[in-house]
Scaffold this motif. Structure first.
Motif, PDB file in Angstrom:
ATOM      1  N   ARG A  99       0.803  -1.229   0.000  1.00 36.33           N
ATOM      2  CA  ARG A  99       0.000   0.000   0.000  1.00 36.33           C
ATOM      3  C   ARG A  99       0.836   1.280   0.000  1.00 36.33           C
ATOM      4  NH1 ARG A  99      -3.740  -2.269  -1.891  1.00 36.33           N
ATOM      5  NH2 ARG A  99      -5.765  -2.700  -0.914  1.00 36.33           N
ATOM      6  N   HIS A 100       2.041   1.224   0.514  1.00 42.21           N
ATOM      7  CA  HIS A 100       2.839   2.448   0.637  1.00 42.21           C
ATOM      8  C   HIS A 100       3.966   2.426  -0.377  1.00 42.21           C
ATOM      9  CE1 HIS A 100       0.816   3.728   4.335  1.00 42.21           C
ATOM     10  NE2 HIS A 100       0.796   2.426   4.639  1.00 42.21           N
ATOM     11  N   ARG A 101       3.913   3.348  -1.323  1.00 38.83           N
ATOM     12  CA  ARG A 101       4.950   3.463  -2.341  1.00 38.83           C
ATOM     13  C   ARG A 101       6.054   4.386  -1.843  1.00 38.83           C
ATOM     14  NH1 ARG A 101       4.094  -0.761  -5.578  1.00 38.83           N
ATOM     15  NH2 ARG A 101       1.895  -0.904  -6.204  1.00 38.83           N
ATOM     16  N   GLY A 102       7.252   4.109  -2.212  1.00 32.25           N
ATOM     17  CA  GLY A 102       8.377   4.946  -1.812  1.00 32.25           C
ATOM     18  C   GLY A 102       9.672   4.178  -1.880  1.00 32.25           C
ATOM     19  N   ARG A 103      10.745   4.826  -1.535  1.00 39.10           N
ATOM     20  CA  ARG A 103      12.049   4.180  -1.635  1.00 39.10           C
ATOM     21  C   ARG A 103      12.178   3.015  -0.664  1.00 39.10           C
ATOM     22  NH1 ARG A 103      16.190   9.398  -2.110  1.00 39.10           N
ATOM     23  NH2 ARG A 103      15.425  10.133  -4.148  1.00 39.10           N
ATOM     24  N   MET A 104      11.621   3.174   0.524  1.00 41.56           N
ATOM     25  CA  MET A 104      11.718   2.104   1.514  1.00 41.56           C
ATOM     26  C   MET A 104      10.989   0.850   1.041  1.00 41.56           C
ATOM     27  SD  MET A 104      13.612   2.827   4.094  1.00 41.56           S
ATOM     28  CE  MET A 104      13.058   1.597   5.266  1.00 41.56           C
ATOM     29  N   ALA A 105       9.780   1.060   0.502  1.00 40.47           N
ATOM     30  CA  ALA A 105       9.010  -0.092   0.012  1.00 40.47           C
ATOM     31  C   ALA A 105       9.715  -0.752  -1.169  1.00 40.47           C
ATOM     32  CB  ALA A 105       7.607   0.358  -0.393  1.00 40.47           C
ATOM     33  N   THR A 106      10.275   0.073  -2.063  1.00 37.65           N
ATOM     34  CA  THR A 106      11.007  -0.481  -3.214  1.00 37.65           C
ATOM     35  C   THR A 106      12.243  -1.250  -2.761  1.00 37.65           C
ATOM     36  OG1 THR A 106      10.255   1.382  -4.558  1.00 37.65           O
ATOM     37  CG2 THR A 106      12.119   0.095  -5.395  1.00 37.65           C
ATOM     38  N   ALA A 107      12.979  -0.661  -1.790  1.00 40.06           N
ATOM     39  CA  ALA A 107      14.177  -1.342  -1.282  1.00 40.06           C
ATOM     40  C   ALA A 107      13.807  -2.644  -0.583  1.00 40.06           C
ATOM     41  CB  ALA A 107      14.917  -0.419  -0.322  1.00 40.06           C
ATOM     42  N   ALA A 108      12.712  -2.632   0.184  1.00 32.64           N
ATOM     43  CA  ALA A 108      12.279  -3.847   0.878  1.00 32.64           C
ATOM     44  C   ALA A 108      11.896  -4.941  -0.115  1.00 32.64           C
ATOM     45  CB  ALA A 108      11.106  -3.535   1.803  1.00 32.64           C
ATOM     46  N   THR A 109      11.171  -4.545  -1.179  1.00 33.64           N
ATOM     47  CA  THR A 109      10.781  -5.525  -2.202  1.00 33.64           C
ATOM     48  C   THR A 109      12.014  -6.108  -2.890  1.00 33.64           C
ATOM     49  OG1 THR A 109       8.734  -4.299  -2.570  1.00 33.64           O
ATOM     50  CG2 THR A 109       9.395  -5.876  -4.264  1.00 33.64           C
ATOM     51  N   GLY A 110      12.982  -5.231  -3.208  1.00 32.06           N
ATOM     52  CA  GLY A 110      14.215  -5.708  -3.836  1.00 32.06           C
ATOM     53  C   GLY A 110      14.985  -6.657  -2.945  1.00 32.06           C
ATOM     54  N   TRP A 111      15.026  -6.355  -1.654  1.00 35.53           N
ATOM     55  CA  TRP A 111      15.735  -7.228  -0.712  1.00 35.53           C
ATOM     56  C   TRP A 111      15.058  -8.587  -0.593  1.00 35.53           C
ATOM     57  CZ3 TRP A 111      20.135  -8.170   1.280  1.00 35.53           C
ATOM     58  CH2 TRP A 111      20.256  -8.976   2.410  1.00 35.53           C
ATOM     59  N   VAL A 112      13.718  -8.565  -0.618  1.00 38.61           N
ATOM     60  CA  VAL A 112      12.978  -9.831  -0.552  1.00 38.61           C
ATOM     61  C   VAL A 112      13.326 -10.709  -1.743  1.00 38.61           C
ATOM     62  CG1 VAL A 112      10.674 -10.828  -0.810  1.00 38.61           C
ATOM     63  CG2 VAL A 112      11.056  -8.988   0.824  1.00 38.61           C
ATOM     64  N   VAL A 113      13.366 -10.100  -2.938  1.00 35.99           N
ATOM     65  CA  VAL A 113      13.684 -10.871  -4.146  1.00 35.99           C
ATOM     66  C   VAL A 113      15.119 -11.394  -4.087  1.00 35.99           C
ATOM     67  CG1 VAL A 113      13.938 -10.756  -6.645  1.00 35.99           C
ATOM     68  CG2 VAL A 113      12.012  -9.612  -5.534  1.00 35.99           C
ATOM     69  N   ILE A 114      16.067 -10.530  -3.682  1.00 38.22           N
ATOM     70  CA  ILE A 114      17.478 -10.935  -3.648  1.00 38.22           C
ATOM     71  C   ILE A 114      17.709 -12.042  -2.620  1.00 38.22           C
ATOM     72  CG2 ILE A 114      19.811 -10.138  -3.070  1.00 38.22           C
ATOM     73  CD1 ILE A 114      19.019  -7.431  -4.225  1.00 38.22           C
ATOM     74  N   SER A 115      17.033 -11.943  -1.473  1.00 39.44           N
ATOM     75  CA  SER A 115      17.254 -12.929  -0.408  1.00 39.44           C
ATOM     76  C   SER A 115      16.866 -14.334  -0.814  1.00 39.44           C
ATOM     77  CB  SER A 115      16.479 -12.521   0.854  1.00 39.44           C
ATOM     78  OG  SER A 115      15.082 -12.565   0.597  1.00 39.44           O
ATOM     79  N   GLN A 116      15.980 -14.458  -1.817  1.00 42.43           N
ATOM     80  CA  GLN A 116      15.582 -15.785  -2.282  1.00 42.43           C
ATOM     81  C   GLN A 116      16.730 -16.510  -2.990  1.00 42.43           C
ATOM     82  OE1 GLN A 116      12.274 -17.251  -1.748  1.00 42.43           O
ATOM     83  NE2 GLN A 116      12.712 -15.674  -0.238  1.00 42.43           N
ATOM     84  N   ALA A 117      17.762 -15.755  -3.396  1.00 45.51           N
ATOM     85  CA  ALA A 117      18.882 -16.364  -4.116  1.00 45.51           C
ATOM     86  C   ALA A 117      19.979 -16.848  -3.176  1.00 45.51           C
ATOM     87  CB  ALA A 117      19.463 -15.364  -5.117  1.00 45.51           C
ATOM     88  N   PHE A 118      19.855 -16.550  -1.864  1.00 44.64           N
ATOM     89  CA  PHE A 118      20.891 -16.963  -0.930  1.00 44.64           C
ATOM     90  C   PHE A 118      20.885 -18.481  -0.761  1.00 44.64           C
ATOM     91  CE2 PHE A 118      20.742 -12.719   1.584  1.00 44.64           C
ATOM     92  CZ  PHE A 118      21.353 -12.102   0.505  1.00 44.64           C
ATOM     93  N   PRO A 119      22.021 -19.140  -0.935  1.00 46.04           N
ATOM     94  CA  PRO A 119      22.078 -20.594  -0.669  1.00 46.04           C
ATOM     95  C   PRO A 119      22.121 -20.869   0.831  1.00 46.04           C
ATOM     96  CG  PRO A 119      24.229 -19.791  -1.335  1.00 46.04           C
ATOM     97  CD  PRO A 119      23.297 -18.628  -1.460  1.00 46.04           C
ATOM     98  N   PHE A 120      21.729 -22.089   1.204  1.00 44.14           N
ATOM     99  CA  PHE A 120      21.695 -22.453   2.618  1.00 44.14           C
ATOM    100  C   PHE A 120      23.080 -22.336   3.261  1.00 44.14           C
ATOM    101  CE2 PHE A 120      17.702 -25.363   2.715  1.00 44.14           C
ATOM    102  CZ  PHE A 120      16.963 -24.306   2.225  1.00 44.14           C
ATOM    103  N   VAL A 121      24.117 -22.784   2.529  1.00 46.57           N
ATOM    104  CA  VAL A 121      25.457 -22.809   3.123  1.00 46.57           C
ATOM    105  C   VAL A 121      25.963 -21.414   3.441  1.00 46.57           C
ATOM    106  CG1 VAL A 121      26.118 -24.988   2.061  1.00 46.57           C
ATOM    107  CG2 VAL A 121      26.442 -22.878   0.789  1.00 46.57           C
ATOM    108  N   LEU A 122      25.387 -20.394   2.782  1.00 48.66           N
ATOM    109  CA  LEU A 122      25.847 -19.028   3.029  1.00 48.66           C
ATOM    110  C   LEU A 122      25.394 -18.524   4.393  1.00 48.66           C
ATOM    111  CD1 LEU A 122      27.245 -16.522   1.754  1.00 48.66           C
ATOM    112  CD2 LEU A 122      24.992 -15.794   0.984  1.00 48.66           C
ATOM    113  N   VAL A 123      24.235 -18.978   4.844  1.00 46.42           N
ATOM    114  CA  VAL A 123      23.661 -18.429   6.078  1.00 46.42           C
ATOM    115  C   VAL A 123      23.808 -19.366   7.269  1.00 46.42           C
ATOM    116  CG1 VAL A 123      22.019 -17.043   4.786  1.00 46.42           C
ATOM    117  CG2 VAL A 123      21.368 -19.331   5.535  1.00 46.42           C
ATOM    118  N   ILE A 124      24.220 -20.591   7.052  1.00 48.83           N
ATOM    119  CA  ILE A 124      24.188 -21.550   8.157  1.00 48.83           C
ATOM    120  C   ILE A 124      25.194 -21.193   9.259  1.00 48.83           C
ATOM    121  CG2 ILE A 124      25.824 -23.129   7.053  1.00 48.83           C
ATOM    122  CD1 ILE A 124      22.808 -23.968   9.315  1.00 48.83           C
ATOM    123  N   ILE A 125      26.382 -20.680   8.901  1.00 49.39           N
ATOM    124  CA  ILE A 125      27.376 -20.363   9.927  1.00 49.39           C
ATOM    125  C   ILE A 125      26.921 -19.205  10.818  1.00 49.39           C
ATOM    126  CG2 ILE A 125      29.731 -19.552  10.302  1.00 49.39           C
ATOM    127  CD1 ILE A 125      30.596 -21.200   7.912  1.00 49.39           C
TER     128      ILE A 125
END
Length: 279
Positions: A99-125
């Motif tokens: 509902r709220h457009r702006g840089r924060m919402a755009t950055a949050a959406t971009g981060w959500v998309v990028i985080s899906q590409a993180f492999p398990f081994v990158l975050v397990i440690i």
């Protein structure tokens, strides 16, 4: 395009679809066949699709050798809690993103998309170190926390789409009638999001139910292990699988995912259709 060319193209599409369906169905059908085969047929040099002498011995042996019920209870607890917590957190966050457009919402959406590409081994440690400081290693609650964090990006992305399908005019009309923001969200928007919330919860449940890597690393004692980890115990020390009981246990472990996925398909279709009508 001529009529004959169109029919040929359509036949090619159906043939490609049929090949794809066979490719997807082959492992599951072979798993079912193996689960019901006696030991002498499992070692046959000429395997058959349909067992000549079907038996339930593999299921009995699987339950005798490994604590499948306890492992299933652990998986069920972790998956249910993770799905519930993820949906409770993701719903208001997705509303704000949609509902709220702006840089924060755009950055949050971009981060959500990028985080899906993180492999398990990158975050397990880092996850392991954080959970160790919180004394949540070898704890189902620690595993639930990991599952919530891991499923939140997809839950946000999915729920934000459902929020966008709800016409803002409905919320504006409620505001004109004197309803506050919280009341509008609770009594106007939330009921329309019900199909999306259910679908998101079921996706989070299936993701946690099938997850293996985090459970293997974070849970140490047999009493806490989940079903995917216990299935590996049917492999011998030299990597030789006890094929019949393994297939039987894997078949039982797959059933909840299949049933819930069938429910998800109906919910998703219903939600998308509802969104289209509202517009």
């Amino acid at each position: 395009m001529s009529l004959r060319t169109g029919r040929t193209a359509r036949a090619g599409q159906y043939a490609a679809l049929l090949c794809y369906l066979v490719f997807l169905a082959f492992p599951f059908l072979w798993l079912i066949s193996t689960a019901f085969k006696p030991a002498r047929e499992l070692g046959s040099l000429h395997p058959t699709w349909i067992p000549r002498d079907p038996t339930l011995d593999n299921f009995r042996q699987a339950f005798d050798e490994q604590p499948l019920l306890r492992a299933a209870a652990n998986s069920l607890t972790a998956a249910l809690c993770a799905a519930l917590i993820a949906v409770v957190i993701a719903t208001p966050m997705a509303y704000v993103m949609a509902r709220h457009r702006g840089r924060m919402a755009t950055a949050a959406t971009g981060w959500v998309v990028i985080s899906q590409a993180f492999p398990f081994v990158l975050v397990i440690i880092p996850l392991f170190l954080v959970l160790k400081n919180l004394h949540l290693i070898n704890s189902l609650w620690g595993l639930i926390l990991v599952y919530v964090v891991w499923s939140l990006p997809f839950a946000l992305w999915m729920l934000a789409g459902y929020v966008r399908a709800v016409p803002p005019e409905l919320e504006e009309a409620a505001a004109v009638d004197g309803a506050g923001k919280a009341r509008t969200l609770l009594f106007v928007t939330a009921p329309l999001l019900a199909p999306g919330i259910v679908a998101t919860a079921l996706f989070a449940f299936i993701t946690a139910w099938n997850e293996f890597f985090f459970a293997l690393v974070l849970l140490k004692t047999p009493e806490k292990q989940t079903l995917p980890v216990v299935l590996t115990h049917f492999l011998g020390a030299e990597g030789v699988a006890d094929l019949g009981p393994l297939a039987a246990a894997a078949f039982l472990a797959t059933l909840p995912s299949l049933v819930l996925f069938a429910v998800i398909q109906k919910r998703i279709t219903g939600g998308l259709a509802a969104g289209a009508v509202k517009h």
